[in-house]
Motif scaffolding. Structure first.
Motif, PDB file in Angstrom:
ATOM      1  N   UNK A 123       0.803  -1.215   0.000  1.00  0.00           N
ATOM      2  CA  UNK A 123       0.000   0.000   0.000  1.00  0.00           C
ATOM      3  C   UNK A 123       0.840   1.271   0.000  1.00  0.00           C
ATOM      4  N   UNK A 124       2.144   1.182   0.259  1.00  0.00           N
ATOM      5  CA  UNK A 124       2.987   2.366   0.321  1.00  0.00           C
ATOM      6  C   UNK A 124       3.152   2.992  -1.054  1.00  0.00           C
ATOM      7  N   UNK A 125       3.353   4.326  -1.049  1.00  0.00           N
ATOM      8  CA  UNK A 125       3.602   5.058  -2.292  1.00  0.00           C
ATOM      9  C   UNK A 125       5.082   5.135  -2.621  1.00  0.00           C
ATOM     10  N   UNK A 126       5.930   4.568  -1.764  1.00  0.00           N
ATOM     11  CA  UNK A 126       7.372   4.542  -2.000  1.00  0.00           C
ATOM     12  C   UNK A 126       7.831   3.088  -2.049  1.00  0.00           C
ATOM     13  N   UNK A 127       8.452   2.710  -3.176  1.00  0.00           N
ATOM     14  CA  UNK A 127       8.910   1.338  -3.365  1.00  0.00           C
ATOM     15  C   UNK A 127      10.327   1.359  -3.915  1.00  0.00           C
ATOM     16  N   UNK A 128      10.998   0.213  -3.835  1.00  0.00           N
ATOM     17  CA  UNK A 128      12.348   0.086  -4.362  1.00  0.00           C
ATOM     18  C   UNK A 128      12.311  -0.436  -5.793  1.00  0.00           C
ATOM     19  N   UNK A 129      13.372  -0.181  -6.509  1.00  0.00           N
ATOM     20  CA  UNK A 129      13.511  -0.715  -7.866  1.00  0.00           C
ATOM     21  C   UNK A 129      13.474  -2.241  -7.810  1.00  0.00           C
ATOM     22  N   UNK A 130      12.684  -2.847  -8.695  1.00  0.00           N
ATOM     23  CA  UNK A 130      12.582  -4.303  -8.751  1.00  0.00           C
ATOM     24  C   UNK A 130      11.553  -4.905  -7.824  1.00  0.00           C
ATOM     25  N   UNK A 131      10.945  -4.078  -6.958  1.00  0.00           N
ATOM     26  CA  UNK A 131       9.919  -4.603  -6.052  1.00  0.00           C
ATOM     27  C   UNK A 131       8.582  -4.698  -6.788  1.00  0.00           C
ATOM     28  N   UNK A 132       7.980  -5.883  -6.927  1.00  0.00           N
ATOM     29  CA  UNK A 132       6.727  -6.010  -7.665  1.00  0.00           C
ATOM     30  C   UNK A 132       5.565  -5.366  -6.918  1.00  0.00           C
ATOM     31  N   UNK A 133       4.689  -4.709  -7.674  1.00  0.00           N
ATOM     32  CA  UNK A 133       3.485  -4.073  -7.134  1.00  0.00           C
ATOM     33  C   UNK A 133       2.283  -4.753  -7.784  1.00  0.00           C
ATOM     34  N   UNK A 134       1.306  -5.156  -6.984  1.00  0.00           N
ATOM     35  CA  UNK A 134       0.081  -5.755  -7.506  1.00  0.00           C
ATOM     36  C   UNK A 134      -1.038  -4.727  -7.414  1.00  0.00           C
ATOM     37  N   UNK A 135      -1.603  -4.383  -8.561  1.00  0.00           N
ATOM     38  CA  UNK A 135      -2.714  -3.426  -8.628  1.00  0.00           C
ATOM     39  C   UNK A 135      -3.969  -4.176  -9.060  1.00  0.00           C
ATOM     40  N   UNK A 136      -4.996  -4.169  -8.217  1.00  0.00           N
ATOM     41  CA  UNK A 136      -6.249  -4.881  -8.491  1.00  0.00           C
ATOM     42  C   UNK A 136      -7.367  -3.861  -8.688  1.00  0.00           C
ATOM     43  N   UNK A 137      -8.008  -3.914  -9.851  1.00  0.00           N
ATOM     44  CA  UNK A 137      -9.095  -2.994 -10.198  1.00  0.00           C
ATOM     45  C   UNK A 137     -10.392  -3.787 -10.278  1.00  0.00           C
ATOM     46  N   UNK A 138     -11.434  -3.309  -9.597  1.00  0.00           N
ATOM     47  CA  UNK A 138     -12.741  -3.973  -9.567  1.00  0.00           C
ATOM     48  C   UNK A 138     -13.781  -3.065 -10.203  1.00  0.00           C
ATOM     49  N   UNK A 139     -14.478  -3.591 -11.214  1.00  0.00           N
ATOM     50  CA  UNK A 139     -15.555  -2.869 -11.901  1.00  0.00           C
ATOM     51  C   UNK A 139     -16.882  -3.515 -11.541  1.00  0.00           C
ATOM     52  N   UNK A 140     -17.811  -2.743 -10.992  1.00  0.00           N
ATOM     53  CA  UNK A 140     -19.134  -3.227 -10.604  1.00  0.00           C
ATOM     54  C   UNK A 140     -20.194  -2.419 -11.345  1.00  0.00           C
TER      55      UNK A 140
END
Length: 547
Positions: free
Chosen positions: A268-285
């Motif tokens: 959930x952080x807005x600061x990440x390191x290079x190479x760290x994978x981020x999972x973004x999940x979008x839900x449409x209802x």
């Protein structure tokens, strides 16, 4: 024998006299009520097998059921008579005067029948053994907007239902499909208990204009006090106003009462390191559309990130007479370079059927700061430390001080004796300790891990990406002791950009149309090297402990 032969010859000679001479048509009720089934019987005085009356002419004014045929032969006082009967169930939906046309069979014709159909009383359903109620949430829909059409069949619970058939509703230029299974309940109406059978249909009109849903029809048999009776019921037709797609609408047509976009991030952080994978999940209802109508959400590409789509999940359900659909899409984002990046806004147009105008479902833009990998910084620091030490040593002359310390001889002998006694005690304990058949936990873990890596190498050799990913998931669950998101957790502990990148490519290969070719050897080597490094660090720690 002679008499039997004579009788056969007489029958053959008299055969032309048995040709059909009369065809009659009759109904068992006249007049009848609208929505009530009655039986049309057509009889001919002959045995007819190769021909039957054409009942297709009745489809214009009547609901036509299946046709049954029977035949019989009677011999009375030496006289032979034959008869063939055709029976057809008929029903008409509206009151009025109808004409059942003449039929022709075996060269003879019947006479037309005038049929009176009376209007069904509005209060008649309370006194009937069966009646039908139909409803739709809204009588005004847009083209391709999903609605729910509900049919309720009421049956007198005090009478036993032997068998029955409920037809399907019909509507031109529309898709009308059953939703799930029928349900049963009970209702009290004016002190009378009814069994209520409910069926729901998904309605999607395909053409604008005025349309009519033709209600279903029920016919069956009931039993009361050992007496069987035929019953029938018909629902009321419903008129719908189907509106066209507005001319000013652009994009995928999505008519709905409510559309919502939501997202979740891991981490959930807005600061990440290079190479760290981020999972973004979008839900449409969306409300009032089917899952097939949900559009694909376009994920804009961001410079400095690699994006790999995961498998999408879609489903829908019916609640309170409305269709609710949902789509969940996950994306793996892999930051490549340090810096500050802004993920643009996600915007989806849809048509609000309540206020009749275009609305937009949005996800606001988000800013992410990518910092250099701490793993890389640590490695650089360790590599540069010896050089710095050498430079300092070169600039500042080393001052070497030698201090000679002498210990008494008796103290050295006591220390040596205590050391030997400790070794003897340790050897005695090891020899007397019972041998255990169960291996140590660390040995078990090492054994299982080596088996998992061997399995990964086997699938990598055959390039079976799906089996490799499943084996990787099992390996990650074992290493992290987690059952959910084990691979992501494993990548977070490894801090290897190459390992994360190749795993992201593997996911893209499995769950998208990407042409990425993951290097499975890099994944295996990354896991093996990291494990060796962990074992080395552990040994170093033990060495320092005993030093």
């Amino acid at each position: 024998m002679v008499m039997r032969l004579l009788c056969c010859l007489l029958l053959i000679a008299a055969a032309p006299l048995w040709a059909a001479s009369q065809l009659q048509a009759s109904v068992d009720k006249n007049p009848v009520l609208a929505g009530e089934f009655f039986i049309l019987t057509i009889s001919v005085d002959d045995s007819v097998k190769s021909e039957q009356p054409d009942t297709s002419v009745l489809l214009k004014d009547f609901v036509v059921g299946p046709t049954s045929v029977s035949s019989r032969t009677n011999i009375v006082n030496g006289e032979i008579s034959k008869q063939t009967n055709w029976s057809v169930k008929l029903m008409t939906r509206k009151e009025g005067t109808y004409t059942i046309p003449a039929f022709t069979v075996a060269g003879v014709s019947s006479k037309p029948i005038e049929l009176e159909v009376s209007k069904r009383s509005q209060n008649a359903e309370q006194n009937k053994d069966a009646f039908i109620k139909t409803s739709v949430k809204s009588d005004s829909l847009y083209v391709q907007e999903a609605g729910v059409y509900t049919v309720k069949l009421y049956l007198d619970n005090n009478k036993e239902l032997l068998d029955g058939n409920l037809s399907t509703p019909q509507m031109d230029d529309a898709q009308l499909n059953a939703i799930g299974k029928q349900s049963e309940s009970y209702e009290l109406i004016d002190g009378k208990r009814y069994l209520v059978i409910t069926r729901e249909y998904l309605l999607q009109p395909q053409k604008s204009g005025q349309h009519t849903i033709t209600a279903p029809v029920f016919n069956g048999r009931i039993r009361q006090n050992y007496r069987q009776m035929e019953i029938s019921a018909m629902g009321e037709d419903l008129d719908l106003d189907i509106k066209p797609i507005p001319e000013n609408y652009q994009g995928a047509w999505l008519p709905s009462e409510l559309v919502n976009l939501d997202e979740q991030w891991q981490p959930k952080d807005d600061t990440v390191e290079v190479g760290t994978p981020i999972t973004r999940t979008i839900t449409l209802t969306a409300l009032g559309v089917t899952k097939e109508q949900l559009p694909d959400i376009e994920m804009p590409q961001v410079q400095g990130f690699r994006s790999y789509p995961d498998e999408k999940e879609t489903n829908h359900l019916v609640r309170d007479g409305r269709v609710i659909s949902q789509q969940t899409a996950s994306y793996a984002l892999l930051p490549q370079t340090p810096g500050t990046f802004t993920l643009p806004e996600v915007k989806l147009p849809w048509f609000n059927t309540k206020i009749n105008r275009i609305n937009y479902a949005t996800i606001p833009a988000r800013t992410i700061t990518v910092i250099p990998s701490t793993n890389a910084l640590t490695a650089n620091t360790n590599n540069s430390a010896p050089n710095t030490s050498q430079e300092l040593t070169g600039e500042i002359p080393a001052v070497r001080t030698i201090t000679e310390v002498t210990q008494p001889i008796w103290l050295i002998m006591v220390a040596a004796g205590g050391y030997l006694l400790w070794i003897a005690t340790l050897v005695f304990f090891l020899r007397k300790r019972p041998v255990s058949n169960s291996p140590d936990k660390n040995d078990v873990k090492s054994e299982v891990s080596s088996v998992s890596l061997s399995e990964l190498k086997k699938y990598a050799k055959t390039k079976d990406y799906s089996a490799f990913y499943l084996a990787l998931s099992r390996y990650a669950k074992h290493e992290t002791r987690q059952t959910h998101n084990a691979i992501d957790t494993l990548m977070g502990t490894r801090s290897s950009s190459k390992l994360s990148e190749e795993i992201a490519k593997l996911r893209a290969k499995l769950y998208s149309s990407s042409d990425e070719q993951p290097d499975l050897a890099i994944i295996i080597n990354g896991l093996a090297q990291t494990k060796s490094a962990q074992s080395f660090d552990k040994n170093q720690g033990l060495k320092k402990l005993y030093d």
